[in-house]
Design a protein around this motif. Structure first.
Motif, PDB file in Angstrom:
ATOM      1  N   UNK A  14      43.836  42.073  23.977  1.00 51.23           N
ATOM      2  CA  UNK A  14      44.204  41.765  25.363  1.00 51.23           C
ATOM      3  C   UNK A  14      44.601  43.028  26.115  1.00 51.23           C
ATOM      4  N   UNK A  15      45.294  43.952  25.445  1.00 44.79           N
ATOM      5  CA  UNK A  15      45.727  45.184  26.109  1.00 44.79           C
ATOM      6  C   UNK A  15      44.562  46.131  26.353  1.00 44.79           C
ATOM      7  N   UNK A  16      43.525  46.054  25.550  1.00 47.23           N
ATOM      8  CA  UNK A  16      42.389  46.967  25.698  1.00 47.23           C
ATOM      9  C   UNK A  16      41.447  46.557  26.828  1.00 47.23           C
ATOM     10  N   UNK A  17      41.548  45.325  27.291  1.00 43.71           N
ATOM     11  CA  UNK A  17      40.584  44.810  28.272  1.00 43.71           C
ATOM     12  C   UNK A  17      41.247  44.628  29.627  1.00 43.71           C
ATOM     13  N   UNK A  18      40.570  45.112  30.652  1.00 43.96           N
ATOM     14  CA  UNK A  18      40.958  44.862  32.039  1.00 43.96           C
ATOM     15  C   UNK A  18      39.783  44.179  32.734  1.00 43.96           C
ATOM     16  N   UNK A  19      40.079  43.220  33.584  1.00 42.51           N
ATOM     17  CA  UNK A  19      39.026  42.409  34.205  1.00 42.51           C
ATOM     18  C   UNK A  19      39.010  42.626  35.716  1.00 42.51           C
ATOM     19  N   UNK A  20      37.828  42.768  36.259  1.00 42.32           N
ATOM     20  CA  UNK A  20      37.610  42.804  37.703  1.00 42.32           C
ATOM     21  C   UNK A  20      36.702  41.632  38.081  1.00 42.32           C
ATOM     22  N   UNK A  21      36.985  40.980  39.190  1.00 40.51           N
ATOM     23  CA  UNK A  21      36.135  39.884  39.657  1.00 40.51           C
ATOM     24  C   UNK A  21      36.285  38.609  38.867  1.00 40.51           C
ATOM     25  N   UNK A  22      37.466  38.383  38.281  1.00 44.61           N
ATOM     26  CA  UNK A  22      37.668  37.163  37.498  1.00 44.61           C
ATOM     27  C   UNK A  22      37.496  35.911  38.342  1.00 44.61           C
TER      28      UNK A  22
END
Length: 316
Positions: free
Chosen positions: A90-98
């Motif tokens: 979870x800490x390694x992933x960042x989301x754009x446009x969710x």
């Protein structure tokens, strides 16, 4: 050399190696491969040159060096992913446009996603299954068979269900998977591995890509989203929680509209061009994250073989 055994050993033991040592080894391997300037690196540079025609030879070499580092980073992260706990993922992933995907899956629907060979799609899938919806995808059948068996086991261990490209009933199983939503159906489609691809314009050049995302979206009525995935360096508290110096960004782009034409073949062609046009903009922005060491542009293909491919697809 027993490739399957080597991959299995890496999947089972690489996560036990300290992360700084992993990074150093991957960087050295990438730089050595880049320095040797073999066929794969030359192909990478040729593909980059078509996407970024403004670059001179020196800038292109610098870009391909970074591209190789990110390519080897993908393998390093994949081999160690089974050793990461849910909080680290979870800490390694960042989301754009969710906002382009979450309302659909929360309503019980499925989403078809057109992906390119960018970033770390395995990490993206490992994040997506617990945070959005179960992931179902298709993968090229690897040789030897034992390697593909280990590969499928690895994908399933991180929450990704895999169908083998070329097996009977794959498209039918994808349709059933979409209908049994919510589900995410990401398909790596920036390179055609069949004789049923679509010729499109990619960054001003003709290329042949997979028809699968468009065909599946039309068959199921699910929205088709282009998705860009790329690496980013981590800092501070997020880096500590991730247990890694690098993370992954998943960019969910808006769904491409279904063309208002009756002919299904024309619909597939236009819908494919729509997501490829979006992909082209992403590749210009994030070129070094594109791990494409194979031929994808038509001008680079063998003319006689390509003519036979088009003939098998029933094209003029």
């Amino acid at each position: 050399m027993d490739v399957a055994a080597l991959y299995t050993f890496a999947w089972q033991h690489a996560h036990r190696v300290p992360e700084p040592l992993q990074r150093a080894a991957a960087t050295v391997a990438a730089d050595l491969t880049w320095w040797r300037h073999g066929a794969g690196v030359r192909r990478l540079e040729a593909n980059y040159a078509r996407v970024r025609p403004e670059l001179d030879a020196r800038a292109l070499r610098r870009l391909s060096r970074e591209g190789m580092r990110r390519y080897l980073r993908y393998f390093r992260e994949a081999f160690t992913l089974q050793g990461a706990d849910p909080d680290q993922i979870a800490a390694r992933v960042r989301v754009e446009g969710e906002e382009n995907v979450r309302p659909v899956v929360e309503a019980g629907g499925s989403v078809v996603m057109a992906l390119s060979h960018c970033g770390n799609w395995d990490l993206a899938g490992a994040w997506a299954t617990p945070h959005l919806a179960p992931v179902l995808t298709v993968a090229e059948r690897l040789e030897p068979a034992a390697l593909f068996t280990e590969f499928v086991a690895f994908r399933r261990s991180i929450g990704i269900d895999v169908l083998a490209l070329g097996d009977d009933g794959v498209f039918r199983d994808l349709v059933r998977g979409a209908e049994d939503g919510p589900r995410l159906l990401p398909l790596l489609a920036d390179r055609d591995l069949t004789a049923r691809g679509v010729e499109v314009d990619l960054c001003g050049h003709r290329a042949r890509v997979a028809a699968g995302p468009a065909a599946l979206a039309l068959a199921t009525g699910a929205p088709l989203l282009p998705v860009g995935i790329f690496h980013e360096r981590l800092h501070g508290e997020r880096r500590r929680r991730a247990g890694s110096a690098w993370g992954t960004v998943i960019r969910f782009l808006p769904a491409v509209p279904v063309p208002a034409v009756e002919d299904r073949g024309e619909q597939i062609a236009r819908l494919t061009q729509a997501w490829v046009s979006v992909l082209g903009e992403f590749l210009v922005e994030r070129t070094a994250d594109w791990h494409m060491l194979q031929k994808v542009f038509v001008d680079d293909l063998d003319p006689e073989r390509y003519a036979r491919t088009k003939a098998r697809a029933g094209e003029a």
